[in-house]
Design a protein around this motif. Structure first.
Motif, PDB file in Angstrom:
ATOM      1  N   ASP A 275      38.525  37.398  43.065  1.00 34.17           N
ATOM      2  CA  ASP A 275      37.204  36.749  42.551  1.00 34.17           C
ATOM      3  C   ASP A 275      37.155  36.856  40.889  1.00 34.17           C
ATOM      4  O   ASP A 275      35.798  36.558  40.378  1.00 34.17           O
ATOM      5  CB  ASP A 275      36.083  37.146  43.182  1.00 34.17           C
ATOM      6  N   GLY A 276      38.307  36.559  40.263  1.00 36.36           N
ATOM      7  CA  GLY A 276      38.282  36.626  38.764  1.00 36.36           C
ATOM      8  C   GLY A 276      39.524  37.310  38.245  1.00 36.36           C
ATOM      9  O   GLY A 276      40.321  37.567  38.912  1.00 36.36           O
ATOM     10  N   VAL A 277      39.345  37.284  36.956  1.00 40.33           N
ATOM     11  CA  VAL A 277      40.290  38.173  36.267  1.00 40.33           C
ATOM     12  C   VAL A 277      40.023  39.442  36.222  1.00 40.33           C
ATOM     13  O   VAL A 277      38.864  39.832  35.734  1.00 40.33           O
ATOM     14  CB  VAL A 277      40.650  37.415  34.690  1.00 40.33           C
ATOM     15  N   TYR A 278      40.974  40.360  36.454  1.00 36.54           N
ATOM     16  CA  TYR A 278      40.691  41.859  36.375  1.00 36.54           C
ATOM     17  C   TYR A 278      41.403  42.577  35.143  1.00 36.54           C
ATOM     18  O   TYR A 278      42.362  41.858  34.728  1.00 36.54           O
ATOM     19  CB  TYR A 278      41.095  42.274  37.972  1.00 36.54           C
ATOM     20  N   THR A 279      41.094  43.868  35.113  1.00 38.28           N
ATOM     21  CA  THR A 279      41.590  44.747  33.919  1.00 38.28           C
ATOM     22  C   THR A 279      43.178  44.660  34.240  1.00 38.28           C
ATOM     23  O   THR A 279      43.763  44.660  33.306  1.00 38.28           O
ATOM     24  CB  THR A 279      40.813  46.058  34.136  1.00 38.28           C
ATOM     25  N   THR A 280      43.413  44.627  35.589  1.00 37.55           N
ATOM     26  CA  THR A 280      45.011  44.672  35.845  1.00 37.55           C
ATOM     27  C   THR A 280      44.887  44.067  37.213  1.00 37.55           C
ATOM     28  O   THR A 280      43.912  43.849  37.808  1.00 37.55           O
ATOM     29  CB  THR A 280      45.659  45.900  35.800  1.00 37.55           C
ATOM     30  N   ASP A 281      46.037  43.930  37.878  1.00 42.27           N
ATOM     31  CA  ASP A 281      46.299  43.197  39.157  1.00 42.27           C
ATOM     32  C   ASP A 281      45.510  44.150  40.181  1.00 42.27           C
ATOM     33  O   ASP A 281      46.008  45.241  40.347  1.00 42.27           O
ATOM     34  CB  ASP A 281      47.729  42.898  39.370  1.00 42.27           C
ATOM     35  N   PRO A 282      44.470  43.615  40.699  1.00 43.16           N
ATOM     36  CA  PRO A 282      43.875  44.727  41.678  1.00 43.16           C
ATOM     37  C   PRO A 282      44.512  44.828  42.863  1.00 43.16           C
ATOM     38  O   PRO A 282      44.243  45.931  43.587  1.00 43.16           O
ATOM     39  CB  PRO A 282      42.555  43.796  42.093  1.00 43.16           C
TER      40      PRO A 282
ATOM     41  N   THR B 105      33.927  37.968  31.282  1.00 43.69           N
ATOM     42  CA  THR B 105      34.381  37.010  30.519  1.00 43.69           C
ATOM     43  C   THR B 105      35.624  37.717  29.894  1.00 43.69           C
ATOM     44  O   THR B 105      35.909  38.987  29.808  1.00 43.69           O
ATOM     45  CB  THR B 105      33.680  36.689  29.141  1.00 43.69           C
ATOM     46  N   ILE B 106      36.647  36.989  29.441  1.00 39.29           N
ATOM     47  CA  ILE B 106      37.881  37.231  28.645  1.00 39.29           C
ATOM     48  C   ILE B 106      37.995  36.204  27.375  1.00 39.29           C
ATOM     49  O   ILE B 106      37.894  34.966  27.780  1.00 39.29           O
ATOM     50  CB  ILE B 106      38.964  37.322  29.858  1.00 39.29           C
ATOM     51  N   THR B 107      38.283  36.614  26.415  1.00 38.28           N
ATOM     52  CA  THR B 107      38.729  35.464  25.454  1.00 38.28           C
ATOM     53  C   THR B 107      40.082  34.789  25.808  1.00 38.28           C
ATOM     54  O   THR B 107      40.844  35.121  26.652  1.00 38.28           O
ATOM     55  CB  THR B 107      38.810  35.976  24.095  1.00 38.28           C
ATOM     56  N   PHE B 108      39.911  33.651  25.434  1.00 44.01           N
ATOM     57  CA  PHE B 108      41.243  32.540  25.634  1.00 44.01           C
ATOM     58  C   PHE B 108      42.470  33.351  24.923  1.00 44.01           C
ATOM     59  O   PHE B 108      43.409  33.460  25.837  1.00 44.01           O
ATOM     60  CB  PHE B 108      40.836  31.480  24.940  1.00 44.01           C
ATOM     61  N   GLU B 109      42.460  34.028  23.830  1.00 46.47           N
ATOM     62  CA  GLU B 109      43.479  34.640  23.121  1.00 46.47           C
ATOM     63  C   GLU B 109      44.097  35.711  23.958  1.00 46.47           C
ATOM     64  O   GLU B 109      45.159  35.914  24.349  1.00 46.47           O
ATOM     65  CB  GLU B 109      43.086  35.388  21.870  1.00 46.47           C
ATOM     66  N   GLU B 110      43.030  36.682  24.572  1.00 46.67           N
ATOM     67  CA  GLU B 110      43.678  37.746  25.732  1.00 46.67           C
ATOM     68  C   GLU B 110      44.317  37.119  26.770  1.00 46.67           C
ATOM     69  O   GLU B 110      45.085  37.751  27.360  1.00 46.67           O
ATOM     70  CB  GLU B 110      42.206  38.698  25.731  1.00 46.67           C
ATOM     71  N   MET B 111      43.485  36.099  27.360  1.00 43.95           N
ATOM     72  CA  MET B 111      44.044  35.654  28.657  1.00 43.95           C
ATOM     73  C   MET B 111      45.444  35.033  28.247  1.00 43.95           C
ATOM     74  O   MET B 111      46.277  35.009  29.083  1.00 43.95           O
ATOM     75  CB  MET B 111      42.949  34.383  29.144  1.00 43.95           C
TER      76      MET B 111
ATOM     77  N   GLU C  16      28.400  28.801  40.364  1.00 45.51           N
ATOM     78  CA  GLU C  16      28.847  28.246  39.119  1.00 45.51           C
ATOM     79  C   GLU C  16      28.903  29.185  37.972  1.00 45.51           C
ATOM     80  O   GLU C  16      29.269  29.220  36.835  1.00 45.51           O
ATOM     81  CB  GLU C  16      27.984  26.909  38.496  1.00 45.51           C
ATOM     82  N   ASN C  17      28.259  30.523  38.339  1.00 42.95           N
ATOM     83  CA  ASN C  17      28.239  31.566  37.362  1.00 42.95           C
ATOM     84  C   ASN C  17      29.022  32.591  37.709  1.00 42.95           C
ATOM     85  O   ASN C  17      28.943  33.685  37.211  1.00 42.95           O
ATOM     86  CB  ASN C  17      26.837  32.118  37.160  1.00 42.95           C
ATOM     87  N   SER C  18      29.780  32.507  38.802  1.00 43.28           N
ATOM     88  CA  SER C  18      30.599  33.812  39.363  1.00 43.28           C
ATOM     89  C   SER C  18      31.967  33.866  38.543  1.00 43.28           C
ATOM     90  O   SER C  18      32.372  32.714  37.843  1.00 43.28           O
ATOM     91  CB  SER C  18      30.919  33.710  40.868  1.00 43.28           C
ATOM     92  N   GLY C  19      32.945  34.897  39.263  1.00 46.60           N
ATOM     93  CA  GLY C  19      34.219  34.866  38.596  1.00 46.60           C
ATOM     94  C   GLY C  19      34.233  35.215  37.211  1.00 46.60           C
ATOM     95  O   GLY C  19      33.468  35.887  36.560  1.00 46.60           O
ATOM     96  N   THR C  20      35.241  34.720  36.698  1.00 45.90           N
ATOM     97  CA  THR C  20      35.662  35.084  34.841  1.00 45.90           C
ATOM     98  C   THR C  20      35.802  33.901  34.159  1.00 45.90           C
ATOM     99  O   THR C  20      36.317  32.628  34.366  1.00 45.90           O
ATOM    100  CB  THR C  20      36.998  35.757  34.884  1.00 45.90           C
ATOM    101  N   LEU C  21      34.757  33.678  33.142  1.00 43.97           N
ATOM    102  CA  LEU C  21      34.786  32.509  32.321  1.00 43.97           C
ATOM    103  C   LEU C  21      35.767  32.991  31.029  1.00 43.97           C
ATOM    104  O   LEU C  21      35.577  33.918  30.676  1.00 43.97           O
ATOM    105  CB  LEU C  21      33.506  32.567  31.756  1.00 43.97           C
ATOM    106  N   ILE C  22      36.675  31.871  30.720  1.00 38.47           N
ATOM    107  CA  ILE C  22      37.498  32.071  29.528  1.00 38.47           C
ATOM    108  C   ILE C  22      36.694  31.584  28.374  1.00 38.47           C
ATOM    109  O   ILE C  22      36.384  30.454  28.398  1.00 38.47           O
ATOM    110  CB  ILE C  22      38.849  31.455  29.817  1.00 38.47           C
TER     111      ILE C  22
END
Ligand code: ADP
Ligand code: ASP
Ligand code: MG
Length: 416
Positions: A176-183, A194-200, A243-249
């Motif tokens: 359900d989104g981007v995690y701190t590492t592979d769950p 959220t995660i920045t584009f650069e980090e992603m 529409e507000n779930s998950g991780t936004l880059i």
């Protein structure tokens, strides 16, 4: 009313029932008044099955023909999903890569997108249809079928969103989104809202397969609003919740992030290391070593060259494990040419890396990382850094141990 591109990965379309759930989710967005383009992968396991079939006939498959075979998985899904949409009363039409005309270069099995003709899609959208496009595939200028590299449907989705000027590209997947590492490796991993584009970009370059790196590059270049979210929730979940779930880059660093030293840990097992030993330490050797590798379309990552003793040095770099044999062969020829002593390699290595925009303003992250690895007895073979990333190359047998230890050391399970 918005124009939304939704991409569904292999697990999300892995069975008839899941395809029907995707159709329900798409219908929900369509019935709310949005224009929807759907990009899909092959059903899970299908691309592997197709590649294995090819290899059972030709151990090193001809790349053009491999693309002909491997691209068929997506074609099945677009037809099935279009039918599932029609069954719900939603008009739909499927397109494969060449029908869209998603033009790529001719680098079979890892082609790059050059241009997307969005005319037909736009006409269909105007007539009220949901358009369903096959991910992962394109066509070159001579009409040959090409594929975009494993995980390439993400890139198809984002590139189509960019070509259409979509309001958002939603990557639906089995987490359900981007995690701190592979769950799957670290169950305590935490979802990032959220995660920045650069980090992603750095996470993807390190091998975090939740997004293919080229999809992140596209999103950055064309400023596509990109979100990663789950396809495994109830398809009828309220739209405003979804529409507000998950991780936004995001493109902006948010203030909170200044305090977060490290945002995530990525790792990749599909790596190999090669070393040219006893290279004469003269201008131009790095070029002579790497030129034939890039001419063969092999991507090189971590590069290390030692100080020379007696005018000789060792030169090492990493490549994808699939390219290991080809790289060794090419280097053996180069080594003779430049008067190097020998070439060695190891395809039992992996990369583990820390990523975080917070590293820019903090010192000591690298030493903390190396200390954590040394406490676990993990030997570091190569190191590379950027402003927001530190990568260590280690023996693959320590990969899980290293990721868990670093996740703990940097306290990533707790929001900071
Ligand atoms: P899809 O078939 O939808 O494209 P992938 O298997 O390519 O899905 O990517 C999703 C997978 O990525 C997840 O199941 C998860 O195991 C893996 N993954 C790796 N790193 C991360 C991460 N940092 N956050 C979330 N998922 C991750
Ligand atoms: N089906 C392709 C693969 O398995 C593309 C994708 O799923 O993104 O690599
Ligand atoms: Mg994927």
């Amino acid at each position: 009313m918005a124009l939304i591109v939704q991409k569904y990965g292999g697990t999300s379309v892995g069975s008839v029932e899941r395809i029907q759930n995707v159709a329900r989710r798409v219908a929900k967005w369509k019935n709310a008044g949005h224009d929807v383009v759907v990009v899909v992968s092959a059903m899970s396991g299908e691309t592997n099955r197709l590649i294995d079939l090819a290899r059972s006939i030709q151990p090193i498959p001809d790349r053009r023909e491999l693309d002909v075979v491997a691209s068929t998985g997506e074609q099945v899904t677009i037809g099935l999903l279009s039918m599932a949409l029609m069954s719900l009363g939603v008009p739909a039409k499927s397109y494969n890569g060449s029908q869209v005309r998603l033009l790529t270069d001719s680098a079979h099995t890892k082609a790059r997108i050059l241009e997307i003709d969005s005319k037909n899609i736009q006409t269909d959208l105007r007539s009220g249809k949901v358009v369903v496009v096959a991910g992962f595939q394109g066509v070159d200028a001579d009409g040959n079928i090409t594929t975009l590299g494993r995980g390439g449907s993400d890139t198809s989705g984002v590139a189509i969103a960019a070509a259409l000027g979509a309001d958002e590209c939603q990557i639906f997947t089995d987490v359900d989104g981007v995690y701190t590492t592979d769950p799957r490796l670290v169950p305590e991993a935490r979802r990032l809202s959220t995660i920045t584009f650069e980090e992603m970009l750095e996470m993807a370059s390190l091998g975090s397969k939740v997004l293919q790196i080229r999809s992140v590059e596209f999103a950055g270049k064309y400023r596509v609003k990109l979100r990663v979210l789950s396809s495994l929730t109830d398809p009828d979940i309220a739209l405003n919740e979804e529409e507000n779930s998950g991780t936004l880059i995001t493109f902006e660093e948010d203030k909170m992030m200044e305090t977060a030293l490290v945002s995530g840990i990525a790792f990749n097992r599909d790596e190999a290391k090669v070393t040219v030993l006893g290279v004469p330490d003269t201008p131009g050797v790095a070029f002579k070593i790497l030129k034939p590798i890039s001419d063969a379309n092999i991507e090189v990552d971590v590069i290390v060259q030692n100080v020379s003793t007696d005018g000789k040095t060792d030169f090492s770099f990493t490549v994808h494990r699939n390219d290991f044999e080809r790289t060794l062969e090419s280097l053996k020829i180069v080594a003779k040419d430049i008067g190097a002593r020998d070439v060695t390699g190891d395809d039992k290595i992996c990369k583990v890396g820390l990523v975080g925009v917070g590293m820019r303003s903090h010192v000591g992250v690298a030493s903390k990382m190396f200390e954590a690895l040394s406490k676990e007895g993990v030997n570091i073979q190569m190191i590379s850094t950027s402003e927001i990333k530190i990568t260590a190359v280690i023996d693959e047998k320590y990969m899980e141990l290293a990721v868990r230890a670093l996740h703990q050391e940097f306290d990533l399970a707790t929001s900071n």
